[in-house]
Scaffold this active site. Structure first.
Site, PDB file in Angstrom:
ATOM      1  N   ASP A  53       0.840  -1.204   0.000  1.00  0.00           N
ATOM      2  CA  ASP A  53       0.000   0.000   0.000  1.00  0.00           C
ATOM      3  C   ASP A  53       0.877   1.256   0.000  1.00  0.00           C
ATOM      4  OD1 ASP A  53       0.879  -0.225   2.598  1.00  0.00           O
ATOM      5  OD2 ASP A  53      -1.107  -0.063   3.524  1.00  0.00           O
ATOM      6  N   SER A  54       2.209   1.062  -0.002  1.00  0.00           N
ATOM      7  CA  SER A  54       3.131   2.178  -0.245  1.00  0.00           C
ATOM      8  C   SER A  54       2.889   2.752  -1.638  1.00  0.00           C
ATOM      9  CB  SER A  54       4.584   1.726  -0.086  1.00  0.00           C
ATOM     10  OG  SER A  54       4.820   0.543  -0.830  1.00  0.00           O
ATOM     11  N   ASP A  92      -1.090  -6.000  -0.228  1.00  0.00           N
ATOM     12  CA  ASP A  92      -1.535  -5.384   1.025  1.00  0.00           C
ATOM     13  C   ASP A  92      -3.031  -5.145   1.025  1.00  0.00           C
ATOM     14  OD1 ASP A  92       0.592  -5.073   2.779  1.00  0.00           O
ATOM     15  OD2 ASP A  92       1.265  -3.197   1.871  1.00  0.00           O
ATOM     16  N   LYS A 122      -1.427  -9.393   2.701  1.00  0.00           N
ATOM     17  CA  LYS A 122      -0.703  -8.985   3.904  1.00  0.00           C
ATOM     18  C   LYS A 122      -1.560  -7.961   4.633  1.00  0.00           C
ATOM     19  CE  LYS A 122       3.150  -6.180   3.768  1.00  0.00           C
ATOM     20  NZ  LYS A 122       2.721  -4.989   4.537  1.00  0.00           N
ATOM     21  N   GLU A 124      -1.688  -5.477   8.496  1.00  0.00           N
ATOM     22  CA  GLU A 124      -0.902  -4.959   9.610  1.00  0.00           C
ATOM     23  C   GLU A 124      -1.574  -5.253  10.948  1.00  0.00           C
ATOM     24  OE1 GLU A 124      -0.131  -0.780   8.960  1.00  0.00           O
ATOM     25  OE2 GLU A 124       0.789  -1.145   6.999  1.00  0.00           O
ATOM     26  N   GLU A 191       8.925  -4.319  10.533  1.00  0.00           N
ATOM     27  CA  GLU A 191       9.403  -3.036  10.007  1.00  0.00           C
ATOM     28  C   GLU A 191       9.986  -2.166  11.103  1.00  0.00           C
ATOM     29  OE1 GLU A 191       6.690  -1.095   7.329  1.00  0.00           O
ATOM     30  OE2 GLU A 191       7.883   0.737   7.261  1.00  0.00           O
TER      31      GLU A 191
HETATM   32  O1  KIV Z   1       3.559  -1.147   1.636  1.00  0.00           O
HETATM   33  C1  KIV Z   1       4.743  -1.495   1.695  1.00  0.00           C
HETATM   34  O2  KIV Z   1       5.573  -1.152   0.839  1.00  0.00           O
HETATM   35  C2  KIV Z   1       5.155  -2.331   2.818  1.00  0.00           C
HETATM   36  C3  KIV Z   1       6.616  -2.569   2.979  1.00  0.00           C
HETATM   37  C4  KIV Z   1       7.251  -1.370   3.557  1.00  0.00           C
HETATM   38  C5  KIV Z   1       6.902  -3.779   3.777  1.00  0.00           C
HETATM   39  O3  KIV Z   1       4.350  -2.767   3.577  1.00  0.00           O
END
Ligand code: KIV
Length: 273
Positions: A53-54, A92, A122, A124, A191
């Site tokens: 989600d980055s 994510d 994934k 959190e 992280e």
């Molecule tokens: O969204 C992302 O890029 C991440 C990484 C920083 C692990 O979750």
């Protein structure tokens, strides 16, 4: 570059990742969000592509990961899936699509799997997202956890500094890692936490632990594509290793092109019909 024992493995699955941990081979993971880059990363032999989600930051220009939507994540993930032949693609679950409502979490994960063709999701958090993880796993969808600095909680933390430096938070993280393993997660991202703690957690569970800013004692490493390629210029945390300086290289190439257009050098006689 040291050779991988898994070089001839045709498809990276969650079982291959478990085997990699068991034999002590480090796992490489990078983010990607589009077809062209994912194709290059897969050809290079990366084991996991994370459609993170980055994307909210590096693709859409938001300050945090919070605004990205499920539809947007599915768009990025399906572009990546069309590119890859071998690596595992983890996507994510974006903010607001899984917290506090396990039915909604399952519906979000199913949309990702069905509409993008991704291989895993994934999310959190630890104990607080237990029921969401359980329900997603019950549908046969592999889940990766994410502990330590969890950017979707940035407004709770207040800053992006190193997490779990104090014993209380470190103990919670130790417990959460065990919970994620017990629930059946196939891996955990840690992280920005102290290297010693990350190493201890990696040793305490038998699922792969992938670090970002978590030191060398974990089972693998993940970085954001724009950071290792030097497309982001002003983001230089200590944990980052840049392999290219694409911001300046691309800028130079575009300046060159502009100059060629203005001077009428481009197109020349051979570059026309
Ligand atoms: O969204 C992302 O890029 C991440 C990484 C920083 C692990 O979750």
């Amino acid at each position: 570059m040291s050779a991988s024992k898994f070089i001839d493995t045709k498809r990276i699955t969650v079982h291959v990742l478990a085997e990699m941990k068991a034999v002590g081979e480090k796992i490489s993971m990078l983010t990607a969000y589009d077809y062209s880059m994912a194709r290059i990363f897969d050809a290079a032999g990366i084991e996991i592509i994370l459609v993170g989600d980055s994307a909210s930051n590096v693709m859409a220009g938001h300050e945090t990961t919070l605004p990205i939507t499920l539809d947007q994540m599915i768009y990025h993930a399906s572009s990546v899936i069309r590119a890859i032949k071998r690596c595992l693609v983890v996507v994510d679950l974006p903010f607001g699509t899984y917290q506090g409502d396990s039915r909604k979490a399952l519906a979000s994960a199913i949309r990702i799997m069905k509409e993008s063709g991704a291989h895993a999701v994934k999310l959190e958090g630890g104990a607080e997202v237990k029921t969401s993880i359980e329900r997603i796993l019950s549908a046969g969808i592999p889940v990766m956890g994410h502990l330590g600095l969890t950017p979707q909680s940035i407004y709770k933390f207040g800053t992006y500094t190193v997490r779990a430096k104090e014993e209380e938070e470190a103990n919670r993280l130790r417990k959460d890692a065990k919970i994620l393993q017990k629930l059946g997660c196939f891996g955990i991202v840690l992280e920005k936490i102290p290297a010693a703690l990350a190493g201890e957690v990696a040793q305490s569970v038998n699922i792969p632990v992938i670090g970002i800013g978590a030191g060398p004692l974990v089972d693998g490493q993940v970085l954001v594509m724009h950071d290792i390629l030097g497309i982001t210029k002003d983001f230089s945390p200590r944990f980052l290793r840049r392999y290219l300086n694409l911001f300046d290289e691309i800028k130079g190439a575009v300046e060159h092109y502009i100059g060629d257009v203005k001077s009428r050098d481009f197109p020349n006689e051979k570059e026309q019909y």
